[in-house]
Motif scaffolding. Sequence first.
Motif, mmCIF file in Angstrom:
data_model
loop_
_atom_site.group_PDB
_atom_site.id
_atom_site.type_symbol
_atom_site.label_atom_id
_atom_site.label_comp_id
_atom_site.label_asym_id
_atom_site.label_seq_id
_atom_site.Cartn_x
_atom_site.Cartn_y
_atom_site.Cartn_z
ATOM 1 N N UNK A 187 -2.383 1.702 -1.439
ATOM 2 C CA UNK A 187 -3.030 0.737 -0.555
ATOM 3 C C UNK A 187 -4.486 1.143 -0.379
ATOM 4 N N UNK A 188 -5.422 0.288 -0.792
ATOM 5 C CA UNK A 188 -6.838 0.564 -0.561
ATOM 6 C C UNK A 188 -7.237 0.050 0.822
ATOM 7 N N UNK A 189 -8.242 0.693 1.411
ATOM 8 C CA UNK A 189 -8.591 0.344 2.785
ATOM 9 C C UNK A 189 -7.454 0.650 3.723
ATOM 10 N N UNK A 190 -6.641 1.636 3.343
ATOM 11 C CA UNK A 190 -5.418 1.917 4.087
ATOM 12 C C UNK A 190 -5.603 2.749 5.338
ATOM 13 N N UNK A 235 10.762 2.419 2.258
ATOM 14 C CA UNK A 235 11.130 3.494 1.345
ATOM 15 C C UNK A 235 10.155 3.766 0.224
ATOM 16 N N UNK A 236 8.978 3.124 0.241
ATOM 17 C CA UNK A 236 7.981 3.368 -0.802
ATOM 18 C C UNK A 236 7.313 4.717 -0.606
ATOM 19 N N UNK A 237 6.858 5.291 -1.710
ATOM 20 C CA UNK A 237 6.042 6.509 -1.677
ATOM 21 C C UNK A 237 4.588 6.050 -1.699
ATOM 22 N N UNK A 238 3.927 6.107 -0.563
ATOM 23 C CA UNK A 238 2.642 5.424 -0.382
ATOM 24 C C UNK A 238 1.471 6.396 -0.452
ATOM 25 N N UNK A 239 0.470 6.016 -1.255
ATOM 26 C CA UNK A 239 -0.820 6.698 -1.255
ATOM 27 C C UNK A 239 -1.819 5.812 -0.529
ATOM 28 N N UNK A 240 -2.456 6.378 0.491
ATOM 29 C CA UNK A 240 -3.432 5.661 1.306
ATOM 30 C C UNK A 240 -4.825 6.014 0.805
ATOM 31 N N UNK A 241 -5.569 5.005 0.346
ATOM 32 C CA UNK A 241 -6.930 5.213 -0.132
ATOM 33 C C UNK A 241 -7.920 4.632 0.860
ATOM 34 N N UNK A 242 -8.991 5.353 1.126
ATOM 35 C CA UNK A 242 -10.021 4.863 2.025
ATOM 36 C C UNK A 242 -11.297 5.662 1.775
ATOM 37 N N UNK A 243 -12.453 5.056 2.040
ATOM 38 C CA UNK A 243 -13.709 5.802 1.923
ATOM 39 C C UNK A 243 -13.815 6.846 3.031
ATOM 40 N N UNK A 244 -13.073 6.637 4.104
ATOM 41 C CA UNK A 244 -13.027 7.586 5.210
ATOM 42 C C UNK A 244 -11.799 8.482 5.035
#
Length: 251
Positions: free
Chosen positions: A10-13, A29-38
Amino acid sequence: MDISGIAAVVTGGGSGLGAATAHALAAKGAKVTVLDVNGDSANKVAEEIGGLGLVCDVTKESAADVLDQAAEAHGAARILINCAGIGPAGKTVGKNGPLSLAEYSKVIQVNLIGSFNMLRLAAARMMPLDLHGEERGIIINTASVAAFEGQIGQVAYSSSKGGIVGMTLPAARDLAQSCIRVNTIAPGTFLTPLLMTVSDEFRASLGAQVPFPSRLGDPSEYAKLAVHIVENTMINGETIRIDGAIRMGPR
């Protein structure tokens, strides 16, 4: 697509719609990667959901390396949801003259080109994967009702979101043979961090403009729609408004 056990990005996560979506995917149940500039924001949300937080500038080629880092931790992502975006206001010609070309370009760069950049990079990594049910992956971009009813001062923002709507169907057609879906969500007025900075009275006036329900949307409602699109394989090449039937006026 069955979400359980699947890697998702998820971008902007780190806040707003993206954070709500990261939570909703993790709950499934997803394996989530959180992407953000912060990075702090990304890590905070990742910690809350038991995921991975990474710093990412969606406008850069280096986003490919970030996706590879995510894949090392969770496996190749079959789900990408693009929520990263900016929305500064500015008239075509204002009191100080024409809108700065640099300002206009920045909005296009982040919202439109950033979304396409992540779409193309994620899709390339989905294509070699085995089928998961009927498909290999799903990509959801975020537009806005401003793509259709841009208001005064939204020329750059509306251009960027209109571009996202415009690329949805051809991208879905491009990737159809690879069994990868592409869809777009176009939210109306939602209670995001930007609106948390304005007065309660102003937020209430915005909510009152929505026919029904007469309130601002909650990010969790965006997230529920994103989850449904992921789970419903027949939804492809679509832009879906989630706006309480609002049609924005000029102001």
